[in-house]
Write a protein that holds these residues in place. Structure first.
Motif, PDB file in Angstrom:
ATOM      1  N   PHE A   1       0.900  -1.173   0.048  1.00  0.00           N
ATOM      2  CA  PHE A   1       0.161  -0.123  -0.078  1.00  0.00           C
ATOM      3  C   PHE A   1       0.811   1.265   0.090  1.00  0.00           C
ATOM      4  N   THR A   2       2.024   1.054   0.679  1.00  0.00           N
ATOM      5  CA  THR A   2       2.961   2.240   0.800  1.00  0.00           C
ATOM      6  C   THR A   2       3.422   2.812  -0.546  1.00  0.00           C
ATOM      7  N   ARG A   3       3.778   1.607  -1.184  1.00  0.00           N
ATOM      8  CA  ARG A   3       4.494   1.737  -2.621  1.00  0.00           C
ATOM      9  C   ARG A   3       3.434   2.361  -3.589  1.00  0.00           C
ATOM     10  N   HIS A   4       2.233   2.318  -3.505  1.00  0.00           N
ATOM     11  CA  HIS A   4       1.010   3.024  -4.355  1.00  0.00           C
ATOM     12  C   HIS A   4       0.694   4.184  -3.782  1.00  0.00           C
ATOM     13  N   GLY A   5       1.196   4.698  -2.640  1.00  0.00           N
ATOM     14  CA  GLY A   5       0.766   6.012  -2.157  1.00  0.00           C
ATOM     15  C   GLY A   5      -0.599   5.910  -1.486  1.00  0.00           C
ATOM     16  N   ILE A   6      -0.737   4.902  -0.827  1.00  0.00           N
ATOM     17  CA  ILE A   6      -2.284   4.623  -0.175  1.00  0.00           C
ATOM     18  C   ILE A   6      -2.156   5.023   1.411  1.00  0.00           C
ATOM     19  N   ARG A   7      -2.976   5.445   1.961  1.00  0.00           N
ATOM     20  CA  ARG A   7      -2.701   5.920   3.246  1.00  0.00           C
ATOM     21  C   ARG A   7      -3.856   5.025   4.281  1.00  0.00           C
ATOM     22  N   TRP A   8      -3.672   5.129   5.596  1.00  0.00           N
ATOM     23  CA  TRP A   8      -4.651   4.693   6.550  1.00  0.00           C
ATOM     24  C   TRP A   8      -4.560   5.435   7.820  1.00  0.00           C
ATOM     25  N   PRO A   9      -5.537   5.213   8.544  1.00  0.00           N
ATOM     26  CA  PRO A   9      -5.622   6.000   9.959  1.00  0.00           C
ATOM     27  C   PRO A   9      -4.329   5.275  10.888  1.00  0.00           C
ATOM     28  N   ASP A  10      -3.752   6.523  11.655  1.00  0.00           N
ATOM     29  CA  ASP A  10      -2.687   6.012  12.705  1.00  0.00           C
ATOM     30  C   ASP A  10      -2.893   4.786  13.465  1.00  0.00           C
TER      31      ASP A  10
END
Length: 218
Positions: A103-112
């Protein structure tokens, strides 16, 4: 046959999974006039091996910024969760850890912070929600930078509380492909709804300076 079983037997074509994901995004856009600000999978199937990759590609293609990564702090200490269910949750957790880099490589985020497995259904109460939030914040802050490199005071910590409020589904109506599952038909959805609207919970939010928001507000 469930999705997980079909995947484990090698019966799924990822190009078809991707096609279905895109079709759902397009239908959402057609019905609402805008793209979803957040997207995840029923029973966390979006973090499964193989699926996580095509899922991330679709979100990046449509510019959908947020998803869910169901890694709940303190989950291993929740003795009230039945062993069979805990095994499922721990499997989800392992898949989630293996999904973070994708997900990080694709620029996707999520809550802390993610909370919801320990407070789901009959286990939801005002006290359980607050215990889960407190434990999660303690763990999150313990992993924060050292005092010499503290984050600015304006740094907002985001928490996703996974909930399923509603009314019991009627057999043969609703559900995901094969009708509503046992949880969808149970009283536990109504129990969650009644818990979430309790004044004491709303008061706790206000006292603790917690602001309720949706993913589009992030």
């Amino acid at each position: 046959m469930g999705f997980r079983t079909a995947l484990s037997k090698g019966l799924l074509n990822m190009s078809e999974v991707k096609q279905e994901l895109k079709a759902q995004v397009e239908l959402f856009h057609k019905l609402t006039g805008h793209l979803p600000p957040h997207m995840d999978g029923h029973q966390h199937i979006h973090v499964l091996p193989e699926v996580r990759h095509v899922f991330a590609e679709v979100l990046e293609e449509y510019g959908i910024k947020y998803t869910r990564v169901p890694i709940e702090p303190g989950l291993h200490n929740c003795e009230w969760i039945p062993p069979s269910l805990m095994d499922f949750y721990l499997g989800v957790e392992e898949d989630s850890f293996n999904t973070v880099d994708v997900f990080t490589r694709h620029g996707i985020r999520w809550p802390d912070i993610y909370i919801g497995l320990s407070t789901m259904g009959k286990n939801m109460s005002v006290s359980n929600i607050w215990s889960a939030i407190d434990a999660a914040i303690v763990e999150f802050t313990s992993k924060a930078p050292s005092p010499a490199h503290l984050m600015p005071q304006s740094r907002t910590v985001t928490i996703e509380l996974m909930v399923h409020p509603g009314y019991p589904s009627v057999p043969s109506l609703g559900g995901c492909g094969e009708g509503p599952d046992d949880f969808s038909q149970s009283w536990e959805r109504l129990h969650e709804l009644q818990t979430l609207i309790k004044p004491e919970l709303q008061s706790h939010y206000k006292t603790r300076n917690i602001q309720l928001c949706s993913f589009k507000d992030l």
